[in-house]
Design an enzyme around this catalytic site. Structure first.
Site, PDB file in Angstrom:
ATOM      1  N   LYS A 110       0.861  -1.170   0.000  1.00  0.00           N
ATOM      2  CA  LYS A 110       0.000   0.000   0.000  1.00  0.00           C
ATOM      3  C   LYS A 110       0.906   1.231   0.000  1.00  0.00           C
ATOM      4  O   LYS A 110       1.979   1.214   0.586  1.00  0.00           O
ATOM      5  CB  LYS A 110      -0.889  -0.003   1.245  1.00  0.00           C
ATOM      6  CG  LYS A 110      -1.905   1.121   1.293  1.00  0.00           C
ATOM      7  CD  LYS A 110      -2.682   1.082   2.590  1.00  0.00           C
ATOM      8  CE  LYS A 110      -3.768   2.148   2.603  1.00  0.00           C
ATOM      9  NZ  LYS A 110      -3.213   3.519   2.455  1.00  0.00           N
ATOM     10  N   SER A 111       0.488   2.283  -0.640  1.00  0.00           N
ATOM     11  CA  SER A 111       1.314   3.491  -0.700  1.00  0.00           C
ATOM     12  C   SER A 111       1.531   4.062   0.702  1.00  0.00           C
ATOM     13  O   SER A 111       0.593   4.198   1.481  1.00  0.00           O
ATOM     14  CB  SER A 111       0.651   4.546  -1.586  1.00  0.00           C
ATOM     15  OG  SER A 111       0.518   4.092  -2.909  1.00  0.00           O
ATOM     16  N   ALA A 114     -12.086   6.312  -1.342  1.00  0.00           N
ATOM     17  CA  ALA A 114     -11.404   7.548  -0.963  1.00  0.00           C
ATOM     18  C   ALA A 114     -10.806   7.328   0.414  1.00  0.00           C
ATOM     19  O   ALA A 114     -11.344   7.750   1.425  1.00  0.00           O
ATOM     20  CB  ALA A 114     -12.359   8.735  -0.958  1.00  0.00           C
ATOM     21  N   LEU A 142      -4.956   7.991   1.108  1.00  0.00           N
ATOM     22  CA  LEU A 142      -3.558   7.585   1.263  1.00  0.00           C
ATOM     23  C   LEU A 142      -3.141   7.531   2.736  1.00  0.00           C
ATOM     24  O   LEU A 142      -2.114   8.086   3.129  1.00  0.00           O
ATOM     25  CB  LEU A 142      -2.630   8.529   0.481  1.00  0.00           C
ATOM     26  CG  LEU A 142      -2.703   8.432  -1.052  1.00  0.00           C
ATOM     27  CD1 LEU A 142      -1.772   9.456  -1.685  1.00  0.00           C
ATOM     28  CD2 LEU A 142      -2.347   7.031  -1.534  1.00  0.00           C
ATOM     29  N   ASN A 145       3.857   6.696  -6.506  1.00  0.00           N
ATOM     30  CA  ASN A 145       2.426   6.968  -6.675  1.00  0.00           C
ATOM     31  C   ASN A 145       2.240   8.472  -6.829  1.00  0.00           C
ATOM     32  O   ASN A 145       2.149   9.207  -5.848  1.00  0.00           O
ATOM     33  CB  ASN A 145       1.636   6.440  -5.484  1.00  0.00           C
ATOM     34  CG  ASN A 145       0.142   6.634  -5.652  1.00  0.00           C
ATOM     35  OD1 ASN A 145      -0.321   7.222  -6.641  1.00  0.00           O
ATOM     36  ND2 ASN A 145      -0.637   6.157  -4.700  1.00  0.00           N
ATOM     37  N   CYS A 171      -2.837   9.238  -7.437  1.00  0.00           N
ATOM     38  CA  CYS A 171      -4.057   8.935  -6.685  1.00  0.00           C
ATOM     39  C   CYS A 171      -5.070  10.072  -6.822  1.00  0.00           C
ATOM     40  O   CYS A 171      -4.754  11.222  -6.510  1.00  0.00           O
ATOM     41  CB  CYS A 171      -3.725   8.711  -5.219  1.00  0.00           C
ATOM     42  SG  CYS A 171      -5.166   8.379  -4.201  1.00  0.00           S
ATOM     43  N   LYS A 203       3.704   5.313 -11.379  1.00  0.00           N
ATOM     44  CA  LYS A 203       2.299   4.971 -11.604  1.00  0.00           C
ATOM     45  C   LYS A 203       1.543   6.205 -12.084  1.00  0.00           C
ATOM     46  O   LYS A 203       1.489   7.222 -11.388  1.00  0.00           O
ATOM     47  CB  LYS A 203       1.664   4.419 -10.324  1.00  0.00           C
ATOM     48  CG  LYS A 203       0.282   3.805 -10.565  1.00  0.00           C
ATOM     49  CD  LYS A 203      -0.186   3.029  -9.347  1.00  0.00           C
ATOM     50  CE  LYS A 203      -1.488   2.280  -9.632  1.00  0.00           C
ATOM     51  NZ  LYS A 203      -1.941   1.481  -8.476  1.00  0.00           N
ATOM     52  N   ASN A 253      -3.722   4.201 -12.549  1.00  0.00           N
ATOM     53  CA  ASN A 253      -4.344   4.339 -11.238  1.00  0.00           C
ATOM     54  C   ASN A 253      -5.860   4.445 -11.437  1.00  0.00           C
ATOM     55  O   ASN A 253      -6.352   4.427 -12.573  1.00  0.00           O
ATOM     56  CB  ASN A 253      -3.798   5.565 -10.508  1.00  0.00           C
ATOM     57  CG  ASN A 253      -3.790   5.381  -8.999  1.00  0.00           C
ATOM     58  OD1 ASN A 253      -4.727   4.830  -8.424  1.00  0.00           O
ATOM     59  ND2 ASN A 253      -2.731   5.840  -8.348  1.00  0.00           N
ATOM     60  N   GLY A 275     -11.901  -1.436 -10.839  1.00  0.00           N
ATOM     61  CA  GLY A 275     -12.727  -2.586 -11.150  1.00  0.00           C
ATOM     62  C   GLY A 275     -12.922  -2.785 -12.643  1.00  0.00           C
ATOM     63  O   GLY A 275     -12.383  -2.026 -13.465  1.00  0.00           O
TER      64      GLY A 275
END
Length: 301
Positions: free
Chosen positions: A43-44, A68, A71, A121, A124, A160, A187, A213
């Site tokens: 995970k970031s 949401a 981060l 990242n 996001c 990313k 992303n 998704g």
């Protein structure tokens, strides 16, 4: 047959855990590794702790989810302990973020000795404090972040990218000019939102979030295809992958490997083994001896 080598890192297959799902602890990352993933992505996380947004942070929508989380991060010092506890057999990729080139560099420098790759990242769509897409939508900021990190570490760097731009190849080329070793596309899409019909209130505490998704897969495929045509670095495809057919499509578009995230919420980490079994059978039936033979096949037409 499924083995690949990505930026000097050997993987037993071209699948990775995507950042954000089951990537917060060594225990969950090891579970994914044992379930068949060729590599894991954390995970970031950031330099300092960040609480992120309060619940609710995710909501299901047609074709995927909107999230949401903001981060949320325990900070690099805490996360280093998790990184050190991940199985040595699996390649580990740290996803990091920051609000400036200096912050990215500082976090990267703290972890470069304990990871195989670092993924920046910069994309996001629901980040807090000026991080995320605020950087990845700006060609110059993208260049500055990548250049700063490359000057401070020797481990290969992935970047990313966000689909929420008018000219994705421009951003990709700026990241490449700054020295990135590979690109991850894409992303989450958005931001989007969902409203509760009974109360009339936005469901997410932040109101807006990024969508992931199956519904975003066609966009992700297009982004990989476009970027492959102009970039000279390996691409990692991500966005809506839930079966081996999706993986093949990403490979044909130009991805050298793929990441899987949202599908784990519906199918569990066992999806990695299922996808690899299907991919190997597909390759045998179509006469492919290696994954590399499939990369960019759609560009022949």
């Amino acid at each position: 047959m499924l083995e690949i080598e990505l930026l000097g890192v050997k993987m037993k297959n071209p699948t990775m855990l995507a950042a954000g799902v089951m990537g917060s602890t060594a225990a969950s990352l090891n579970w994914v590794s044992c379930s068949g993933a060729g590599a894991v992505v954390t995970k970031s996380f950031s330099k300092m702790p960040n609480k992120g947004y309060k619940n609710p942070t995710t909501v299901e929508v047609t074709g995927g989810i909107i999230n949401a989380i903001g981060l949320s991060s325990p900070g690099v010092e805490t996360f280093k302990k998790e990184l050190e506890s991940i199985n040595e057999e699996v390649p580990k990729i740290a996803s990091i973020y920051g609000a400036s080139p200096e912050e990215f560099s500082q976090v990267a420098g703290e972890i470069e000795q304990i990871v195989d790759l670092i993924e920046l990242n910069i994309s996001c769509p629901h980040a807090m404090s000026g991080c995320g897409a605020a950087i990845g939508q700006d060609p110059q900021l993208t260049f500055d972040v990548v250049e700063a990190v490359k000057k401070s570490v020797s481990v290969p760097i992935l970047v990313k990218l966000t689909p929420n731009v008018t000219d994705l190849p421009e951003i990709a080329l700026n990241a490449q000019k700054a020295g990135c070793d590979g690109l991850t596309l894409i992303n989450s899409l958005g931001p989007g939102m969902k409203i509760d019909l009974e109360t009339g209130r936005p469901i997410l505490s932040n109101r807006f979030g990024g969508m992931s998704g199956p519904a975003i897969k066609p966009i992700a495929i297009r982004c990989v295809f476009e970027t492959y045509a102009v970039a000279d670095v390996p691409l990692i495809g991500v966005g809506g992958i839930s079966n081996y057919h999706d993986v093949v499509e990403f490979l044909y578009a130009g991805a050298s490997a793929v990441q899987i995230g949202t599908a784990i919420m519906n199918h569990g980490p066992e999806i990695f083994a299922q996808i690899c079994q299907g991919l190997e059978k597909f390759m045998e039936e179509h006469g492919f001896q290696s994954v590399n033979e499939m990369v960019g096949l759609a560009h022949q037409f």
